[in-house]
Design a protein around this motif. Sequence first.
Motif, PDB file in Angstrom:
ATOM      1  N   ARG A 132       0.868  -1.185   0.000  1.00 55.39           N
ATOM      2  CA  ARG A 132       0.000   0.000   0.000  1.00 55.39           C
ATOM      3  C   ARG A 132       0.901   1.230   0.000  1.00 55.39           C
ATOM      4  O   ARG A 132       2.042   1.158   0.444  1.00 55.39           O
ATOM      5  CB  ARG A 132      -0.948  -0.015   1.202  1.00 55.39           C
ATOM      6  N   THR A 133       0.380   2.321  -0.513  1.00 53.01           N
ATOM      7  CA  THR A 133       1.202   3.528  -0.587  1.00 53.01           C
ATOM      8  C   THR A 133       1.341   4.199   0.760  1.00 53.01           C
ATOM      9  O   THR A 133       2.341   4.882   1.016  1.00 53.01           O
ATOM     10  CB  THR A 133       0.613   4.530  -1.589  1.00 53.01           C
ATOM     11  N   HIS A 134       0.340   4.056   1.630  1.00 51.35           N
ATOM     12  CA  HIS A 134       0.352   4.689   2.936  1.00 51.35           C
ATOM     13  C   HIS A 134      -0.118   3.676   3.977  1.00 51.35           C
ATOM     14  O   HIS A 134      -1.041   2.894   3.721  1.00 51.35           O
ATOM     15  CB  HIS A 134      -0.569   5.912   2.981  1.00 51.35           C
ATOM     16  N   SER A 135       0.503   3.707   5.137  1.00 51.71           N
ATOM     17  CA  SER A 135       0.157   2.777   6.210  1.00 51.71           C
ATOM     18  C   SER A 135       0.055   3.533   7.521  1.00 51.71           C
ATOM     19  O   SER A 135       0.819   4.470   7.769  1.00 51.71           O
ATOM     20  CB  SER A 135       1.228   1.690   6.346  1.00 51.71           C
ATOM     21  N   VAL A 136      -0.886   3.126   8.364  1.00 49.95           N
ATOM     22  CA  VAL A 136      -0.983   3.647   9.725  1.00 49.95           C
ATOM     23  C   VAL A 136      -0.324   2.629  10.649  1.00 49.95           C
ATOM     24  O   VAL A 136      -0.679   1.449  10.635  1.00 49.95           O
ATOM     25  CB  VAL A 136      -2.438   3.902  10.135  1.00 49.95           C
ATOM     26  N   VAL A 137       0.646   3.079  11.426  1.00 54.71           N
ATOM     27  CA  VAL A 137       1.409   2.174  12.286  1.00 54.71           C
ATOM     28  C   VAL A 137       1.487   2.732  13.703  1.00 54.71           C
ATOM     29  O   VAL A 137       1.354   3.934  13.923  1.00 54.71           O
ATOM     30  CB  VAL A 137       2.844   1.964  11.749  1.00 54.71           C
ATOM     31  N   THR A 138       1.702   1.836  14.646  1.00 53.36           N
ATOM     32  CA  THR A 138       1.957   2.220  16.027  1.00 53.36           C
ATOM     33  C   THR A 138       3.449   2.061  16.299  1.00 53.36           C
ATOM     34  O   THR A 138       4.163   1.392  15.539  1.00 53.36           O
ATOM     35  CB  THR A 138       1.164   1.343  17.002  1.00 53.36           C
ATOM     36  N   PRO A 139       3.947   2.634  17.380  1.00 52.17           N
ATOM     37  CA  PRO A 139       5.383   2.492  17.685  1.00 52.17           C
ATOM     38  C   PRO A 139       5.837   1.044  17.807  1.00 52.17           C
ATOM     39  O   PRO A 139       6.986   0.723  17.483  1.00 52.17           O
ATOM     40  CB  PRO A 139       5.534   3.245  19.011  1.00 52.17           C
ATOM     41  N   ASP A 140       4.955   0.163  18.257  1.00 53.01           N
ATOM     42  CA  ASP A 140       5.327  -1.242  18.427  1.00 53.01           C
ATOM     43  C   ASP A 140       5.362  -2.011  17.103  1.00 53.01           C
ATOM     44  O   ASP A 140       5.841  -3.149  17.067  1.00 53.01           O
ATOM     45  CB  ASP A 140       4.361  -1.934  19.382  1.00 53.01           C
ATOM     46  N   GLU A 141       4.858  -1.397  16.030  1.00 52.06           N
ATOM     47  CA  GLU A 141       4.791  -2.087  14.740  1.00 52.06           C
ATOM     48  C   GLU A 141       5.930  -1.697  13.798  1.00 52.06           C
ATOM     49  O   GLU A 141       5.989  -2.198  12.685  1.00 52.06           O
ATOM     50  CB  GLU A 141       3.451  -1.790  14.062  1.00 52.06           C
ATOM     51  N   ILE A 142       6.805  -0.825  14.251  1.00 48.40           N
ATOM     52  CA  ILE A 142       7.887  -0.359  13.368  1.00 48.40           C
ATOM     53  C   ILE A 142       9.241  -0.709  13.954  1.00 48.40           C
ATOM     54  O   ILE A 142       9.374  -1.048  15.128  1.00 48.40           O
ATOM     55  CB  ILE A 142       7.797   1.165  13.116  1.00 48.40           C
ATOM     56  N   ARG A 143      10.233  -0.628  13.094  1.00 51.42           N
ATOM     57  CA  ARG A 143      11.625  -0.748  13.547  1.00 51.42           C
ATOM     58  C   ARG A 143      12.400   0.414  12.944  1.00 51.42           C
ATOM     59  O   ARG A 143      12.311   0.658  11.738  1.00 51.42           O
ATOM     60  CB  ARG A 143      12.211  -2.087  13.109  1.00 51.42           C
ATOM     61  N   ARG A 144      13.115   1.129  13.780  1.00 47.70           N
ATOM     62  CA  ARG A 144      13.957   2.215  13.278  1.00 47.70           C
ATOM     63  C   ARG A 144      15.217   1.628  12.664  1.00 47.70           C
ATOM     64  O   ARG A 144      15.814   0.708  13.224  1.00 47.70           O
ATOM     65  CB  ARG A 144      14.303   3.188  14.399  1.00 47.70           C
ATOM     66  N   LEU A 145      15.609   2.155  11.537  1.00 50.23           N
ATOM     67  CA  LEU A 145      16.752   1.627  10.816  1.00 50.23           C
ATOM     68  C   LEU A 145      17.997   2.440  11.126  1.00 50.23           C
ATOM     69  O   LEU A 145      17.978   3.673  11.025  1.00 50.23           O
ATOM     70  CB  LEU A 145      16.484   1.662   9.310  1.00 50.23           C
ATOM     71  N   PRO A 146      19.093   1.780  11.480  1.00 56.15           N
ATOM     72  CA  PRO A 146      20.344   2.527  11.664  1.00 56.15           C
ATOM     73  C   PRO A 146      20.808   3.053  10.318  1.00 56.15           C
ATOM     74  O   PRO A 146      20.576   2.424   9.280  1.00 56.15           O
ATOM     75  CB  PRO A 146      21.305   1.468  12.207  1.00 56.15           C
ATOM     76  N   ARG A 147      21.430   4.208  10.315  1.00 60.33           N
ATOM     77  CA  ARG A 147      21.922   4.770   9.063  1.00 60.33           C
ATOM     78  C   ARG A 147      23.440   4.685   9.053  1.00 60.33           C
ATOM     79  O   ARG A 147      24.103   5.253   9.918  1.00 60.33           O
ATOM     80  CB  ARG A 147      21.450   6.217   8.900  1.00 60.33           C
ATOM     81  N   PHE A 148      23.947   3.938   8.087  1.00 59.49           N
ATOM     82  CA  PHE A 148      25.389   3.769   7.934  1.00 59.49           C
ATOM     83  C   PHE A 148      25.833   4.516   6.681  1.00 59.49           C
ATOM     84  O   PHE A 148      25.187   4.413   5.632  1.00 59.49           O
ATOM     85  CB  PHE A 148      25.736   2.289   7.804  1.00 59.49           C
ATOM     86  N   GLU A 149      26.913   5.239   6.805  1.00 56.86           N
ATOM     87  CA  GLU A 149      27.417   6.024   5.690  1.00 56.86           C
ATOM     88  C   GLU A 149      27.678   5.137   4.475  1.00 56.86           C
ATOM     89  O   GLU A 149      28.311   4.076   4.577  1.00 56.86           O
ATOM     90  CB  GLU A 149      28.712   6.736   6.088  1.00 56.86           C
ATOM     91  N   GLY A 150      27.144   5.573   3.329  1.00 55.03           N
ATOM     92  CA  GLY A 150      27.371   4.852   2.087  1.00 55.03           C
ATOM     93  C   GLY A 150      26.464   3.662   1.848  1.00 55.03           C
ATOM     94  O   GLY A 150      26.598   2.988   0.830  1.00 55.03           O
ATOM     95  N   VAL A 151      25.532   3.384   2.777  1.00 51.71           N
ATOM     96  CA  VAL A 151      24.627   2.236   2.630  1.00 51.71           C
ATOM     97  C   VAL A 151      23.243   2.744   2.236  1.00 51.71           C
ATOM     98  O   VAL A 151      22.621   3.507   2.983  1.00 51.71           O
ATOM     99  CB  VAL A 151      24.548   1.426   3.940  1.00 51.71           C
ATOM    100  N   PRO A 152      22.717   2.353   1.072  1.00 44.77           N
ATOM    101  CA  PRO A 152      21.412   2.856   0.627  1.00 44.77           C
ATOM    102  C   PRO A 152      20.265   2.258   1.436  1.00 44.77           C
ATOM    103  O   PRO A 152      20.377   1.150   1.982  1.00 44.77           O
ATOM    104  CB  PRO A 152      21.336   2.399  -0.831  1.00 44.77           C
TER     105      PRO A 152
END
Length: 344
Positions: A97-117
């Motif tokens: 789906r183009t848009h989703s409604v989520v709660t904090p327990d339904e997501i995972r924050r992604l670490p951002r590493f330099e140079g990694v798309p």
Amino acid sequence: MNEIALTVHQTARPDGFPTTGDFSFVESALPEPAVGSALVENLYWSVDPYHREMMDDVPGGFTLGAPLEGRTIGRIVASRTPRLAEGEIVFHRSGWRTHSVVTPDEIRRLPRFEGVPLSAYLSILGGTGLTAYVGLTRIARLQEGDDLFVSAAGGGVGTATGRFARLLGAGRLVGSAGSAAKAGHLVREVGYDAVFDYHEGPAAELLEKAAPDGIDVFVDNVGGDQLAAAVGALREHGRIVRIGTLSQYNTSKTPPPDFDYAHIVEKSIRMEGFLVRNYLDVQEELYEFAVPHLQSGRLVPDATVVDGFEHIVDAFLGMLRGHNTGKIIVRGHLSEPHANRTRE
């Protein structure tokens, strides 16, 4: 932000290979997040072989006329919880789906590493890469110098398995693929020593030619004749890692693999399957292993990227027929209305 939301529903149970007629694109107004949730505009979607199994009338399968689910990366565009900030990039499973409604327990924050798309979190750093890494390190317990055979080596898990196995010190690396072009790519770019096109003859003969001295580990994404061939080729104390059964996903007529079951005992072969969701605690270890190699260029994500959410069904059907090399990922945004689109 778009004025409408678009969702893919399954409308029929497929008989054999799915078709575009088994899906419908449904338009609706943008969903409003309730208190404690947030609205995500999705940016990347994963289409995976397990979706085909979920399309059948099986326990836990997809419900007809309801939105499909899948791994997705998106940006929070409206929030009604202090735990999710607008602009954050999150991973969740309310995809297709183009848009989703989520709660904090339904997501995972992604670490951002330099140079990694970002797309790497749906391929080499996502469930695909985690499956390959767990298969090698936890199930096969790969030892330096082990010789491997990987079926469906040109897919997402197969390419990740090949690249990880090389970095982990594997010996001879043999694979199967669905075309000469894929086989060539796997040898030239991924690090396989030999890859055969499984259409060219009996799997046992092709494997014997590619690995005349046998193998220590078989990473099985296909089942069927290739599993039977691997049992014959495995050395003493060989290991079989069962990941998938692509040969049976779109037909109920495929006979079970025919092999000499005495080999399992006589060669002390161990066969083990697993679900990657039971190994999520290995995710950080995967980052520690893979990210430095991604940043140095020693590890390259293999992906086929399809642009436009409106092509997600075509991407899924193409993946089932082996049209992709590496992980197949769909990348936003919407373009023209889809022929199967309805208004909700």
